[in-house]
Scaffold this motif. Sequence first.
Motif, PDB file in Angstrom:
ATOM      1  N   GLN A  94       0.831  -1.202   0.000  1.00 36.77           N
ATOM      2  CA  GLN A  94       0.000   0.000   0.000  1.00 36.77           C
ATOM      3  C   GLN A  94       0.869   1.256   0.000  1.00 36.77           C
ATOM      4  O   GLN A  94       0.590   2.219  -0.719  1.00 36.77           O
ATOM      5  N   GLU A  95       1.935   1.251   0.788  1.00 37.99           N
ATOM      6  CA  GLU A  95       2.833   2.413   0.863  1.00 37.99           C
ATOM      7  C   GLU A  95       3.585   2.616  -0.453  1.00 37.99           C
ATOM      8  O   GLU A  95       3.736   3.747  -0.920  1.00 37.99           O
ATOM      9  N   TRP A  96       4.047   1.525  -1.072  1.00 37.81           N
ATOM     10  CA  TRP A  96       4.735   1.631  -2.358  1.00 37.81           C
ATOM     11  C   TRP A  96       3.783   2.163  -3.422  1.00 37.81           C
ATOM     12  O   TRP A  96       4.134   3.055  -4.192  1.00 37.81           O
ATOM     13  N   LEU A  97       2.575   1.640  -3.443  1.00 40.50           N
ATOM     14  CA  LEU A  97       1.591   2.070  -4.435  1.00 40.50           C
ATOM     15  C   LEU A  97       1.227   3.541  -4.240  1.00 40.50           C
ATOM     16  O   LEU A  97       1.097   4.285  -5.217  1.00 40.50           O
ATOM     17  N   ALA A  98       1.113   3.991  -3.006  1.00 41.80           N
ATOM     18  CA  ALA A  98       0.838   5.405  -2.744  1.00 41.80           C
ATOM     19  C   ALA A  98       1.950   6.276  -3.309  1.00 41.80           C
ATOM     20  O   ALA A  98       1.692   7.315  -3.933  1.00 41.80           O
ATOM     21  N   SER A  99       3.190   5.849  -3.121  1.00 37.89           N
ATOM     22  CA  SER A  99       4.327   6.596  -3.650  1.00 37.89           C
ATOM     23  C   SER A  99       4.303   6.639  -5.178  1.00 37.89           C
ATOM     24  O   SER A  99       4.550   7.685  -5.789  1.00 37.89           O
ATOM     25  N   GLU A 100       4.008   5.513  -5.796  1.00 34.92           N
ATOM     26  CA  GLU A 100       3.932   5.457  -7.263  1.00 34.92           C
ATOM     27  C   GLU A 100       2.822   6.370  -7.789  1.00 34.92           C
ATOM     28  O   GLU A 100       3.022   7.114  -8.747  1.00 34.92           O
ATOM     29  N   LEU A 101       1.656   6.298  -7.174  1.00 33.92           N
ATOM     30  CA  LEU A 101       0.524   7.114  -7.635  1.00 33.92           C
ATOM     31  C   LEU A 101       0.790   8.597  -7.450  1.00 33.92           C
ATOM     32  O   LEU A 101       0.379   9.421  -8.279  1.00 33.92           O
ATOM     33  N   ALA A 102       1.482   8.952  -6.385  1.00 35.91           N
ATOM     34  CA  ALA A 102       1.825  10.364  -6.152  1.00 35.91           C
ATOM     35  C   ALA A 102       2.706  10.896  -7.271  1.00 35.91           C
ATOM     36  O   ALA A 102       2.602  12.068  -7.653  1.00 35.91           O
ATOM     37  N   GLN A 103       3.562  10.035  -7.836  1.00 36.25           N
ATOM     38  CA  GLN A 103       4.413  10.459  -8.956  1.00 36.25           C
ATOM     39  C   GLN A 103       3.595  10.810 -10.189  1.00 36.25           C
ATOM     40  O   GLN A 103       4.054  11.543 -11.057  1.00 36.25           O
ATOM     41  N   ASP A 149      -5.377   3.474   8.763  1.00 34.88           N
ATOM     42  CA  ASP A 149      -5.372   2.190   9.452  1.00 34.88           C
ATOM     43  C   ASP A 149      -6.725   1.519   9.254  1.00 34.88           C
ATOM     44  O   ASP A 149      -7.774   2.173   9.250  1.00 34.88           O
ATOM     45  N   PHE A 150      -6.693   0.195   9.070  1.00 34.25           N
ATOM     46  CA  PHE A 150      -7.919  -0.570   8.845  1.00 34.25           C
ATOM     47  C   PHE A 150      -8.066  -1.616   9.941  1.00 34.25           C
ATOM     48  O   PHE A 150      -8.955  -1.560  10.750  1.00 34.25           O
ATOM     49  N   TYR A 151      -7.191  -2.580   9.949  1.00 32.03           N
ATOM     50  CA  TYR A 151      -7.066  -3.545  11.031  1.00 32.03           C
ATOM     51  C   TYR A 151      -5.657  -3.408  11.586  1.00 32.03           C
ATOM     52  O   TYR A 151      -4.815  -2.755  10.986  1.00 32.03           O
ATOM     53  N   GLU A 152      -5.398  -4.089  12.693  1.00 31.95           N
ATOM     54  CA  GLU A 152      -4.036  -4.093  13.199  1.00 31.95           C
ATOM     55  C   GLU A 152      -3.135  -4.690  12.120  1.00 31.95           C
ATOM     56  O   GLU A 152      -3.446  -5.723  11.532  1.00 31.95           O
ATOM     57  N   LYS A 153      -2.050  -4.014  11.824  1.00 33.15           N
ATOM     58  CA  LYS A 153      -1.101  -4.423  10.791  1.00 33.15           C
ATOM     59  C   LYS A 153      -1.672  -4.368   9.378  1.00 33.15           C
ATOM     60  O   LYS A 153      -1.163  -5.014   8.476  1.00 33.15           O
ATOM     61  N   ASP A 154      -2.741  -3.640   9.169  1.00 32.81           N
ATOM     62  CA  ASP A 154      -3.324  -3.533   7.838  1.00 32.81           C
ATOM     63  C   ASP A 154      -3.810  -2.115   7.611  1.00 32.81           C
ATOM     64  O   ASP A 154      -4.293  -1.463   8.536  1.00 32.81           O
ATOM     65  N   ARG A 155      -3.646  -1.650   6.374  1.00 32.48           N
ATOM     66  CA  ARG A 155      -4.018  -0.278   6.059  1.00 32.48           C
ATOM     67  C   ARG A 155      -4.727  -0.242   4.711  1.00 32.48           C
ATOM     68  O   ARG A 155      -4.608  -1.163   3.915  1.00 32.48           O
ATOM     69  N   LEU A 156      -5.454   0.831   4.480  1.00 26.63           N
ATOM     70  CA  LEU A 156      -6.152   1.029   3.218  1.00 26.63           C
ATOM     71  C   LEU A 156      -5.623   2.273   2.525  1.00 26.63           C
ATOM     72  O   LEU A 156      -5.365   3.291   3.166  1.00 26.63           O
ATOM     73  N   LEU A 157      -5.512   2.193   1.224  1.00 26.91           N
ATOM     74  CA  LEU A 157      -5.023   3.300   0.415  1.00 26.91           C
ATOM     75  C   LEU A 157      -6.183   3.926  -0.338  1.00 26.91           C
ATOM     76  O   LEU A 157      -6.999   3.236  -0.927  1.00 26.91           O
ATOM     77  N   GLU A 158      -6.229   5.241  -0.308  1.00 24.56           N
ATOM     78  CA  GLU A 158      -7.179   6.016  -1.106  1.00 24.56           C
ATOM     79  C   GLU A 158      -6.349   6.956  -1.968  1.00 24.56           C
ATOM     80  O   GLU A 158      -5.392   7.566  -1.499  1.00 24.56           O
ATOM     81  N   ALA A 159      -6.696   7.048  -3.234  1.00 21.43           N
ATOM     82  CA  ALA A 159      -5.971   7.947  -4.135  1.00 21.43           C
ATOM     83  C   ALA A 159      -6.986   8.641  -5.030  1.00 21.43           C
ATOM     84  O   ALA A 159      -7.959   8.040  -5.460  1.00 21.43           O
TER      85      ALA A 159
END
Length: 108
Positions: free
Chosen positions: A44-53, A62-72
């Motif tokens: 998710q973090e890598w994809l956020a960086s790519e999309l920002a480019q 944060d979604f669950y413990e150790k899990d996150r959601l990406l919105e772009a």
Amino acid sequence: MTTDEKEAVFAAIDQGQEEFLHILERLVAFETVSPPARNTSPLQEWLASELAQYGLETKIEDFYEKDRLLEAKKPGSAPATHHNLMLNGHVDVAALENQDLWENTPLS
């Protein structure tokens, strides 16, 4: 969409094919096997960086413990005349069974 517009889209896809395949190769390489799940944050973090480019505004929550959601999102310049597009999906993969039968590793 006019024929000229379609041809322009197809030409852009052809022109970017090598880059698209590189991105796909990187996406597939992330180990997001479920179970055990809750392992998609690096992707998710890598994809956020790519999309920002590409000029998208990104937010990770944060979604669950150790899990996150990406919105772009990428705001348009003419919202009164152009429609929105929303994509929704998941990035985990099913358990990798019978890996000894694979000619290549499943994450390549």
